[in-house]
Design a protein around this motif. Sequence first.
Motif, PDB file in Angstrom:
ATOM      1  N   LEU A 266     -39.448 -46.099 -18.605  1.00  0.00           N
ATOM      2  CA  LEU A 266     -39.779 -45.360 -17.389  1.00  0.00           C
ATOM      3  C   LEU A 266     -39.371 -43.900 -17.524  1.00  0.00           C
ATOM      4  CD1 LEU A 266     -38.477 -48.099 -14.970  1.00  0.00           C
ATOM      5  CD2 LEU A 266     -40.870 -47.538 -15.380  1.00  0.00           C
ATOM      6  N   ARG A 267     -40.032 -43.046 -16.790  1.00  0.00           N
ATOM      7  CA  ARG A 267     -39.685 -41.622 -16.748  1.00  0.00           C
ATOM      8  C   ARG A 267     -38.654 -41.439 -15.645  1.00  0.00           C
ATOM      9  NH1 ARG A 267     -44.864 -39.197 -15.252  1.00  0.00           N
ATOM     10  NH2 ARG A 267     -45.546 -41.315 -14.799  1.00  0.00           N
ATOM     11  N   ALA A 268     -37.397 -41.632 -16.000  1.00  0.00           N
ATOM     12  CA  ALA A 268     -36.320 -41.716 -15.021  1.00  0.00           C
ATOM     13  C   ALA A 268     -35.555 -40.407 -14.913  1.00  0.00           C
ATOM     14  CB  ALA A 268     -35.359 -42.838 -15.404  1.00  0.00           C
ATOM     15  N   GLU A 269     -35.156 -40.102 -13.681  1.00  0.00           N
ATOM     16  CA  GLU A 269     -34.269 -38.982 -13.422  1.00  0.00           C
ATOM     17  C   GLU A 269     -33.330 -39.374 -12.294  1.00  0.00           C
ATOM     18  OE1 GLU A 269     -36.784 -35.674 -11.425  1.00  0.00           O
ATOM     19  OE2 GLU A 269     -38.196 -37.005 -12.470  1.00  0.00           O
ATOM     20  N   GLY A 270     -32.186 -38.697 -12.202  1.00  0.00           N
ATOM     21  CA  GLY A 270     -31.181 -39.102 -11.237  1.00  0.00           C
ATOM     22  C   GLY A 270     -30.743 -37.977 -10.316  1.00  0.00           C
ATOM     23  N   VAL A 271     -30.325 -38.362  -9.105  1.00  0.00           N
ATOM     24  CA  VAL A 271     -29.750 -37.407  -8.159  1.00  0.00           C
ATOM     25  C   VAL A 271     -28.501 -38.017  -7.538  1.00  0.00           C
ATOM     26  CG1 VAL A 271     -31.953 -36.287  -7.634  1.00  0.00           C
ATOM     27  CG2 VAL A 271     -31.201 -38.208  -6.225  1.00  0.00           C
ATOM     28  N   ASP A 272     -27.570 -37.144  -7.150  1.00  0.00           N
ATOM     29  CA  ASP A 272     -26.327 -37.587  -6.529  1.00  0.00           C
ATOM     30  C   ASP A 272     -25.761 -36.416  -5.738  1.00  0.00           C
ATOM     31  OD1 ASP A 272     -24.424 -40.233  -7.365  1.00  0.00           O
ATOM     32  OD2 ASP A 272     -23.389 -38.594  -6.346  1.00  0.00           O
TER      33      ASP A 272
ATOM     34  N   GLU B  17     -30.335 -35.914 -22.442  1.00  0.00           N
ATOM     35  CA  GLU B  17     -31.800 -35.961 -22.546  1.00  0.00           C
ATOM     36  C   GLU B  17     -32.473 -36.224 -21.203  1.00  0.00           C
ATOM     37  OE1 GLU B  17     -30.532 -40.235 -22.649  1.00  0.00           O
ATOM     38  OE2 GLU B  17     -29.709 -38.301 -23.318  1.00  0.00           O
ATOM     39  N   LEU B  18     -31.694 -36.568 -20.176  1.00  0.00           N
ATOM     40  CA  LEU B  18     -32.262 -36.910 -18.874  1.00  0.00           C
ATOM     41  C   LEU B  18     -31.983 -35.812 -17.859  1.00  0.00           C
ATOM     42  CD1 LEU B  18     -31.222 -40.686 -18.689  1.00  0.00           C
ATOM     43  CD2 LEU B  18     -33.429 -39.724 -19.369  1.00  0.00           C
ATOM     44  N   ALA B  19     -32.797 -35.777 -16.807  1.00  0.00           N
ATOM     45  CA  ALA B  19     -32.660 -34.761 -15.760  1.00  0.00           C
ATOM     46  C   ALA B  19     -31.855 -35.311 -14.596  1.00  0.00           C
ATOM     47  CB  ALA B  19     -34.042 -34.319 -15.275  1.00  0.00           C
ATOM     48  N   PHE B  20     -30.873 -34.525 -14.138  1.00  0.00           N
ATOM     49  CA  PHE B  20     -30.050 -34.894 -12.998  1.00  0.00           C
ATOM     50  C   PHE B  20     -29.948 -33.701 -12.052  1.00  0.00           C
ATOM     51  CE2 PHE B  20     -28.530 -37.532 -16.518  1.00  0.00           C
ATOM     52  CZ  PHE B  20     -28.560 -38.793 -15.942  1.00  0.00           C
ATOM     53  N   GLY B  21     -29.947 -33.987 -10.740  1.00  0.00           N
ATOM     54  CA  GLY B  21     -29.848 -32.923  -9.760  1.00  0.00           C
ATOM     55  C   GLY B  21     -28.995 -33.328  -8.574  1.00  0.00           C
ATOM     56  N   ARG B  22     -28.491 -32.334  -7.839  1.00  0.00           N
ATOM     57  CA  ARG B  22     -27.657 -32.606  -6.672  1.00  0.00           C
ATOM     58  C   ARG B  22     -28.537 -32.636  -5.432  1.00  0.00           C
ATOM     59  NH1 ARG B  22     -23.812 -30.348  -2.868  1.00  0.00           N
ATOM     60  NH2 ARG B  22     -21.999 -31.734  -2.801  1.00  0.00           N
ATOM     61  N   MET B  23     -28.670 -33.809  -4.821  1.00  0.00           N
ATOM     62  CA  MET B  23     -29.504 -33.989  -3.643  1.00  0.00           C
ATOM     63  C   MET B  23     -28.923 -35.071  -2.749  1.00  0.00           C
ATOM     64  SD  MET B  23     -33.463 -33.843  -4.921  1.00  0.00           S
ATOM     65  CE  MET B  23     -33.880 -32.804  -6.333  1.00  0.00           C
ATOM     66  N   ASP B  24     -29.273 -34.958  -1.465  1.00  0.00           N
ATOM     67  CA  ASP B  24     -28.922 -35.927  -0.442  1.00  0.00           C
ATOM     68  C   ASP B  24     -30.057 -36.941  -0.330  1.00  0.00           C
ATOM     69  OD1 ASP B  24     -28.607 -37.156   2.211  1.00  0.00           O
ATOM     70  OD2 ASP B  24     -27.172 -35.557   2.627  1.00  0.00           O
ATOM     71  N   ALA B  25     -29.712 -38.205  -0.260  1.00  0.00           N
ATOM     72  CA  ALA B  25     -30.739 -39.255  -0.145  1.00  0.00           C
ATOM     73  C   ALA B  25     -31.630 -39.066   1.069  1.00  0.00           C
ATOM     74  CB  ALA B  25     -30.064 -40.631  -0.075  1.00  0.00           C
ATOM     75  N   ARG B  26     -31.120 -38.401   2.093  1.00  0.00           N
ATOM     76  CA  ARG B  26     -31.877 -38.211   3.329  1.00  0.00           C
ATOM     77  C   ARG B  26     -32.746 -36.966   3.308  1.00  0.00           C
ATOM     78  NH1 ARG B  26     -26.610 -37.951   6.829  1.00  0.00           N
ATOM     79  NH2 ARG B  26     -26.122 -36.683   4.977  1.00  0.00           N
TER      80      ARG B  26
END
Length: 215
Positions: A66-72, A87-96
Motif C-alpha cells: 500500500l502507499r502508506a503515510e502517517g500523521v500524529d 522512506e515514508l511520509a509523516f506529518g503533524r495533523m489532528d484526526a479531526r
Amino acid sequence: MHDDYLSGTIDAYDRNPLRYEEATGAMTPVAELDAFLALLPDPAARVLDVGCAFGRDTALLAERGLRAEGVDLSAGFLERARQLHPELAFGRMDARSLDFPDRTFGGVWCQATLLHLRDEDVAAAFAEFLRVLVPGGALFASFKEGEGEEELVERFSSDGARFYRYQTVPRVTTMLQDAGYRVAAVDRSNEFERFGPGYRDLTWIHAYAVKPAVD
C-alpha cells in the motif's frame, strides 16, 4: 486544532516516545491488517495511518504493497517515525482536521488513537475520515472496551497521565452508522490472551467500516 483535555496526553507521548515503542512494538495487529486490506477498493491503495505513533503500522501497511503515510499530533512520535522509516511520509495533523483534499485515500487506519477523544470528537474524526476516503474506501479503528472516561497514568506504556474514553461495541457501531459508514464488522479481542505474559488483561474493540460507493 486540539483541546486542553488532550494536551496532557500529547505531552506524555512527547516526553518519552521510546517508552511507548518498547511496550507496544511487538503488538503487531496481523489479523486486523489482513481484514482491513480485504476491504480496500484497491490492493495498492493510498492509505493514511492516523495516530501513527512511531510508524510501526505505517511501515506494515507499506510492506503489504500500500502507499502508506502517517500523521500524529506528537512531535516526539513523528521524529521517531522518521528515524525508523525515512522512506515514508509523516506529518503533524489532528484526526479531526486533516490537511488533505476530499477523496484522497482508499483507506484510513486508526489504531489505538480515538480512545483519547471524547465522543463528540470521535464523531468529528469519523466525519473527517469519511471526507478524505474515496467512495468504497475502508476504515479501521480500535478502542479500549469499557464505560466512562478518565485521565490516568497507565504505566504499561507511559509515566505521564493520558486521557481515555472507553467504548462499547454498540456505541462504536452507532457512531459509525451515524457518520454515514456501512459497518462491516466490530469485534473484540483480549490483549493478554493474544500476546501473553507482560501484557494487560483488557479488551480491545476493532471496528471495520466502508464509505458507501455513492456519497
